[in-house]
Motif scaffolding. Structure first.
Motif, short mmCIF file in Angstrom:
data_model
loop_
_atom_site.label_atom_id
_atom_site.label_comp_id
_atom_site.label_asym_id
_atom_site.label_seq_id
_atom_site.Cartn_x
_atom_site.Cartn_y
_atom_site.Cartn_z
N LYS A 1 35.73 53.60 54.95
CA LYS A 1 35.01 52.85 53.94
C LYS A 1 33.78 53.90 53.34
O LYS A 1 32.87 54.33 53.72
CB LYS A 1 34.15 51.56 54.62
N CYS B 1 37.90 43.65 52.31
CA CYS B 1 37.53 44.89 51.96
C CYS B 1 37.62 45.80 53.16
O CYS B 1 38.12 46.81 53.07
CB CYS B 1 35.85 44.70 51.81
N ARG C 1 45.92 44.65 52.38
CA ARG C 1 45.03 45.90 52.09
C ARG C 1 43.80 45.79 53.32
O ARG C 1 43.61 44.61 53.80
CB ARG C 1 44.37 46.11 50.52
N GLN D 1 32.26 38.91 46.79
CA GLN D 1 33.23 39.23 45.95
C GLN D 1 34.80 38.66 46.74
O GLN D 1 35.62 38.60 45.84
CB GLN D 1 33.23 40.47 45.21
N HIS E 1 36.20 44.01 43.09
CA HIS E 1 35.28 45.03 42.62
C HIS E 1 34.86 45.03 41.25
O HIS E 1 33.63 45.46 40.88
CB HIS E 1 35.99 46.48 42.90
N ASP F 1 31.31 43.57 51.13
CA ASP F 1 31.82 42.75 49.92
C ASP F 1 32.07 41.32 50.15
O ASP F 1 33.18 40.86 49.53
CB ASP F 1 32.96 43.51 49.44
N GLU G 1 40.41 40.93 46.95
CA GLU G 1 39.81 40.74 48.26
C GLU G 1 39.77 39.40 48.82
O GLU G 1 39.36 38.81 48.16
CB GLU G 1 38.35 41.77 48.34
MN MN Z 1 35.43 46.22 48.70
#
Ligand code: MN
Ligand code: PEP
Length: 361
Positions: free
Chosen positions: A132, A103, A127, A313, A273, A310, A299
């Motif tokens: 953020k 993330c 990524r 996830q 997400h 995050d 992610e």
């Molecule tokens: Mn994220």
């Protein structure tokens, strides 16, 4: 109505089209495409002149009437799916590029380890957020420019392309000087000034669906970028707000499939997400392939339980490798459907019913 000029059109040819449109009381929106000028002809009332008024003019290549409010991104404007290339990845064709990474960029060790691991699995794009968009101002806001530097070095060392979010027009030139693809996040999907400025860079743009955006609003946001003459847009379904709190968002896979009906742009799915739960990332990724998505954004973190954002996830590296394994038969089926319509017949029994076995792949 969109008038596309031939690449060799001169200023006088373009002026003539504008003049003719003005005579009919229309407004004209001009945009400079990669190699040709596009003129959007907008009627003052609801009556447009007929197409042949413009088709007859010199150096006019094509005149297309588009009934939807979004024009350049619509299927009516372009029937064929468009391909968007970012480094070695091509979205919108036979391949199924995955964008993966943490993330947030947190440290040199974290981003380098992730990049090397992704490279070992053949993932083309890294990524990671340096700026953020956090819901609370007291949460980790990203490493800013230092994060961009670390990520660029990690991507270069592993030969990956770099995808990162730009939060504001203020940071645009900085982020653009590091990234290979600019991400415009959910919260900024309707930041029209940012969409225009990002469109003007001519860089590939990953546009994420707004938290509560309709499909039409999403496509109109993409139209803002396209109207700057930048058609290198990839749409990303990342879940929308609904009444159910058991997943972070509700993954609108039907919406993703519908986007591909309405638009020629590639559509990818972000199961991280969209669900907010590590356990759902693999099943939703499989489903994304099945509904015809053109890729994924996932992610992944070397130590999700320690992630600064995050973590819940994010997949661990091992879980990400499992995702790749589990997607293999789905991607083989997807490939077969590209290869020929006959292949799908092989996957059926004598009565034309699908054989639910992987061995037919
Ligand atoms: Mn994220
Ligand atoms: C992200 O991809 O890191 C992100 C913040 O996504 P979204 O804009 O979809 O919330």
């Amino acid at each position: 109505m969109i008038v596309t000029m031939k690449p060799e059109a001169e200023a006088a040819d373009i002026e003539l089209v504008i003049e003719r449109a003005t005579q009919y009381g229309c407004r004209v929106h001009r945009s400079q495409g990669e190699e040709r000028v596009l003129l959007g002809i907008l009627a003052a009332g609801d009556r447009l002149p007929s197409r042949d008024v413009f088709e007859a003019l010199p150096q006019v290549d094509r005149v297309v009437r588009v009934s939807t409010p979004y024009k350049l991104v619509s299927r009516e404007y372009r029937a064929e799916p468009s391909e968007v290339r970012v480094g070695s990845a091509v979205f919108g064709g036979r391949s199924f590029p995955v964008i993966a990474g943490p993330c947030s960029v947190e440290s040199e060790a974290q981003i380098f380890e992730t990049a090397r691991f992704l490279r070992s699995l053949g993932v083309p794009l890294l990524r990671g957020g340096a700026f953020k968009p956090r819901t609370s101002p007291y949460e980790f806001q990203g490493l800013g420019e230092e994060g961009l530097r670390l990520m660029r070095r990690a991507a270069d060392e592993s030969g990956l392309g770099m995808v990162t979010e730009v939060l504001s027009e203020h940071d645009l030139s900085l982020v653009a000087s590091f990234a290979d693809m600019l991400q415009i996040g959910s919260r900024n999907m309707q930041n029209y000034a940012l969409l225009k400025a990002a469109g003007a860079t001519r860089m590939p743009i990953l546009l994420k669906r707004g938290l509560s955006a309709t499909i039409q609003e999403f496509l109109l946001a993409a139209e803002y970028i396209a109207a700057q003459g930048n058609s290198r847009i990839v749409l990303c379904e990342r879940g929308i707000r609904t009444f159910d709190q058991s997943t972070r968002n509700t993954c609108d896979l039907a919406g993703a499939a519908l986007l591909k009906e309405f638009s020629h742009l590639p559509v990818i799915v972000d199961p991280s997400h969209a669900t907010g739960r590590r356990s759902l990332v693999i099943p939703v990724s499989r489903a994304a392939v099945a509904v015809g998505a053109d890729g994924l954004m996932v992610e992944v973190h070397p130590a999700p339980e320690e992630a600064l954002s995050d973590g819940k996830q994010s997949l661990s590296l091992g879980e990400f490798a499992d995702l790749q394994r589990q997607l293999t038969p789905y991607l083989a089926l997807r490939q077969a459907s590209f290869d020929s319509a006959d292949e799908s017949v092989d996957a059926c029994d004598g009565e034309g019913k699908a054989r639910f076995v992987a061995s037919s792949v």
